[in-house]
Design a protein around this motif. Structure first.
Motif, PDB file in Angstrom:
ATOM      1  N   MET A 135      18.167  32.276  15.779  1.00 26.78           N
ATOM      2  CA  MET A 135      18.089  32.729  17.170  1.00 26.78           C
ATOM      3  C   MET A 135      19.461  32.677  17.837  1.00 26.78           C
ATOM      4  SD  MET A 135      14.508  32.223  18.650  1.00 26.78           S
ATOM      5  CE  MET A 135      12.988  32.231  17.733  1.00 26.78           C
ATOM      6  N   GLU A 136      20.219  31.609  17.571  1.00 28.92           N
ATOM      7  CA  GLU A 136      21.521  31.493  18.229  1.00 28.92           C
ATOM      8  C   GLU A 136      22.548  32.433  17.601  1.00 28.92           C
ATOM      9  OE1 GLU A 136      22.574  27.385  18.925  1.00 28.92           O
ATOM     10  OE2 GLU A 136      21.049  27.320  20.497  1.00 28.92           O
ATOM     11  N   ASP A 139      22.006  35.657  19.403  1.00 30.73           N
ATOM     12  CA  ASP A 139      22.635  35.650  20.728  1.00 30.73           C
ATOM     13  C   ASP A 139      24.159  35.642  20.664  1.00 30.73           C
ATOM     14  OD1 ASP A 139      20.211  35.680  21.905  1.00 30.73           O
ATOM     15  OD2 ASP A 139      20.224  33.601  22.583  1.00 30.73           O
ATOM     16  N   GLY A 140      24.697  35.505  19.462  1.00 26.68           N
ATOM     17  CA  GLY A 140      26.150  35.435  19.331  1.00 26.68           C
ATOM     18  C   GLY A 140      26.714  34.078  19.699  1.00 26.68           C
ATOM     19  N   ALA A 141      25.838  33.087  19.840  1.00 24.38           N
ATOM     20  CA  ALA A 141      26.308  31.749  20.199  1.00 24.38           C
ATOM     21  C   ALA A 141      26.859  31.027  18.969  1.00 24.38           C
ATOM     22  CB  ALA A 141      25.171  30.943  20.828  1.00 24.38           C
ATOM     23  N   ARG A 169      25.158  23.535  16.893  1.00 22.37           N
ATOM     24  CA  ARG A 169      26.459  23.437  17.553  1.00 22.37           C
ATOM     25  C   ARG A 169      26.739  22.024  18.048  1.00 22.37           C
ATOM     26  NH1 ARG A 169      26.357  27.817  21.935  1.00 22.37           N
ATOM     27  NH2 ARG A 169      24.119  27.394  21.813  1.00 22.37           N
ATOM     28  N   ARG A 298      10.345  25.046  24.180  1.00 23.87           N
ATOM     29  CA  ARG A 298      10.728  25.612  25.476  1.00 23.87           C
ATOM     30  C   ARG A 298      11.834  26.653  25.299  1.00 23.87           C
ATOM     31  NH1 ARG A 298      14.102  21.541  28.859  1.00 23.87           N
ATOM     32  NH2 ARG A 298      15.745  22.462  27.593  1.00 23.87           N
ATOM     33  N   ASP A 299      12.895  26.294  24.568  1.00 21.16           N
ATOM     34  CA  ASP A 299      14.067  27.159  24.481  1.00 21.16           C
ATOM     35  C   ASP A 299      13.868  28.343  23.534  1.00 21.16           C
ATOM     36  OD1 ASP A 299      15.226  25.426  26.205  1.00 21.16           O
ATOM     37  OD2 ASP A 299      16.516  24.446  24.736  1.00 21.16           O
ATOM     38  N   TYR A 302       9.083  29.625  24.541  1.00 20.45           N
ATOM     39  CA  TYR A 302       8.638  29.899  25.903  1.00 20.45           C
ATOM     40  C   TYR A 302       9.630  30.756  26.706  1.00 20.45           C
ATOM     41  CZ  TYR A 302       6.510  29.147  30.455  1.00 20.45           C
ATOM     42  OH  TYR A 302       5.929  29.339  31.669  1.00 20.45           O
ATOM     43  N   MET A 303      10.870  30.281  26.798  1.00 23.41           N
ATOM     44  CA  MET A 303      11.834  31.009  27.631  1.00 23.41           C
ATOM     45  C   MET A 303      12.124  32.407  27.090  1.00 23.41           C
ATOM     46  SD  MET A 303      14.380  28.066  29.085  1.00 23.41           S
ATOM     47  CE  MET A 303      15.366  29.191  30.036  1.00 23.41           C
ATOM     48  N   ARG A 304      12.189  32.518  25.756  1.00 24.01           N
ATOM     49  CA  ARG A 304      12.448  33.827  25.164  1.00 24.01           C
ATOM     50  C   ARG A 304      11.289  34.798  25.410  1.00 24.01           C
ATOM     51  NH1 ARG A 304      17.069  33.430  21.584  1.00 24.01           N
ATOM     52  NH2 ARG A 304      17.770  31.349  22.127  1.00 24.01           N
ATOM     53  N   PHE A 307      11.485  35.912  29.026  1.00 25.77           N
ATOM     54  CA  PHE A 307      12.553  36.890  29.161  1.00 25.77           C
ATOM     55  C   PHE A 307      12.065  38.266  28.714  1.00 25.77           C
ATOM     56  CE2 PHE A 307      16.723  34.852  29.869  1.00 25.77           C
ATOM     57  CZ  PHE A 307      17.349  35.923  30.458  1.00 25.77           C
TER      58      PHE A 307
END
Lengths: 406, 80
Positions: A135-136, A139-141, A169, A298-299, A302-304, A307
């Motif tokens: 997932m990250e 997002d390019g994270a 990270r 959550r991260d 849920y939040m995705r 969004f």
């Protein structure tokens, strides 16, 4: 020989600390002995996974290789020039990443099941880490992962069997540097405190509730079964509280060990519990109970999902949207625990509690002036939340299944 | 309107609370002003208003938990 579950007995710690002492002496003197760290990891993984018939160990190796190829391929796709960031490539990468876990979870439903290619202790926790990375990366994270770094993150042994779930990270920040003498001494201190508290929680309080009391209460509840409607005698209530205490002290104790041992290795693994029985409401509870898991949900779910629904305008009403999110999240959490009716009901129960809680908070916001708020209401809120939570653990324990269906 | 006023307007709109932003250093998560759902709404509103992209991965609660910090983050993202 058989597999040794990490932290399962007090003597385990003596051997573990002996094994880790060169690393700790190194960190105290400002050095990370990477080769020795690898050696210690291998020793611990062998005792945990290769002690019996080796099937767990072989599964672990295959699983790690599979996830590594997957995550690194996705990273390559995302970091090449003009990467399209196609949704379906991302979608299928996530599906592939969770497939081994799905098979392991479905396995008990089948007779003579053989579909779980990779079954080993802790597969869930490694899957959470892999999915987080995908997932990250999307997002390019996360822009760079070396194969070696991937393996080190997934196989970080203090947390390998049951978390807490760290993030790539955050973990990298700790392992790439050596803490200063001051910092490391502080880490040793907090680590030691956590280890001691963990020993008290798991081997004393957890033992009293889980090993001494729980079997007795269980027998009593079963023997009074026919004298109460639905078998729900007062002993079931006793079972509910005893089980809830056991669950907390056993798991919080285990998590404290994992964080303490991480600290000794100079890694600040996040804490899993923050006085959950002091929660004022169920939302508050999920910010304090098994935190690394609930924050993961959550991260990354849920939040995705929120969004996505908001951008695509799939659902107009924000309350409906939030409630759909809760249902999805807690159903997934239920299925993750296992494919039995009581885990699914546990999930639905918590979704219902969250939805009710949100409705109450909205009501409270509108009628701020007419709803009293004082020491008494605060105590009542804590009491109510505690009992709702304990009731959910009674569902979770599967004891109702024993009581009603076997 | 400056960025701060815009952000406070978004927060008021999302939370329905009139006194949001009266203390720009208030921790919005700790005080229960924002939950996950409200957070996503605020992020989407900020995307529309300021034309910035905030992926969920980059959303670290400790970096966005007060009005002041939100103003800083939006400033950084607008420059980038």
């Amino acid at each position: 020989m058989h597999n040794i579950t990490p932290y399962s007995s007090p003597t385990y710690f003596i051997y573990l600390l002996l094994l880790l002492s060169p690393i700790m002496i190194g960190l105290y003197n400002g050095k990370r002995f990477r080769v020795y760290e690898t050696f210690a990891t291998v020793i611990i993984l062998i005792t945990a996974f290769f002690g019996g018939n080796m099937s767990q160990g072989i599964s672990l190796i295959c699983y790690i290789l599979f996830e590594m190829v997957l995550v690194l391929s996705y990273l390559r796709y995302r970091t090449k020039e003009n990467s399209k960031n196609n949704f379906w490539v991302f979608f299928w990468s996530v599906i592939l990443a969770i497939i081994p876990l799905v098979f392991v979870k479905i396995d008990p439903l089948l007779n003579n099941a053989t579909i779980s290619l990779f079954a080993f202790m802790g597969i869930s926790y490694l899957t959470f880490k892999s999915v987080e990375m995908i997932m990250e990366i999307r997002d390019g994270a996360i822009k760079e992962v070396k194969p070696w770094e991937f393996i080190r993150f997934l196989l970080f042994f203090p947390t390998i069997t049951s978390g807490p779930i760290d993030r790539f990270r955050r973990f990298q920040k700790d392992v790439l540097k050596v803490p200063s003498r001051e910092e490391y001494v502080a880490l040793l201190k907090t680590g030691t405190n956590r280890l001691m508290l963990g020993l008290l929680y798991k081997f004393i309080i957890g033992y009293i509730f889980g090993t001494l009391l729980l079997p007795k209460v269980s027998v009593l509840a079963l023997s009074y079964q026919h004298q109460a409607p639905l078998g729900l005698s007062w002993w079931v209530l006793a079972y509910m509280y005893v089980y809830s205490m056991y669950l907390f002290f056993d798991f919080a104790g285990y998590s404290l060990f994992a964080v303490a041992i991480s600290n000794f290795l100079g890694v600040k693994t996040p804490m899993n519990f923050n006085k959950p029985f002091k929660s004022h409401n169920i939302k508050d509870f999920w910010n304090r109970w098994h935190m690394t898991l609930s924050f993961w949900f959550r991260d990354f779910i849920y939040m995705r999902l929120m969004f996505f629904m908001m951008k695509k305008k799939l659902v107009k009403n924000r309350v409906t949207m939030a409630n759909l999110g809760y249902l999805t999240l807690f159903l997934i959490m239920g299925f993750w625990h296992g494919e039995t009716w009581f885990y699914i009901v546990y999930g639905l129960f918590h979704a219902g509690a969250m939805i009710t809680n949100d409705a109450w908070l909205r009501f409270k916001k509108r009628h701020k002036k007419s709803i009293p708020s004082n020491k008494f209401t605060e105590c009542f809120a804590i009491f109510l939340t505690f009992n709702v939570v304990c009731f959910s653990f009674l569902i979770f324990s599967g004891f109702l299944n024993t009581l009603w269906f076997s | 309107m400056d960025v701060k006023a815009e952000i406070i307007a978004i927060l008021k709109d999302v939370t329905g609370l009139d006194d949001v932003g009266s203390d720009p250093a208030e921790n919005l998560f700790a005080d229960g002003v924002l939950d996950s759902m409200a957070t996503v709404e605020v992020l989407v509103a900020m995307q529309d208003k300021f034309g910035i992209q905030v992926p969920v991965s980059e959303f670290d609660r400790n970096q966005w938990n007060t009005v002041n910090k939100m103003v800083d983050r939006v400033g950084e993202l607008e420059e980038a």
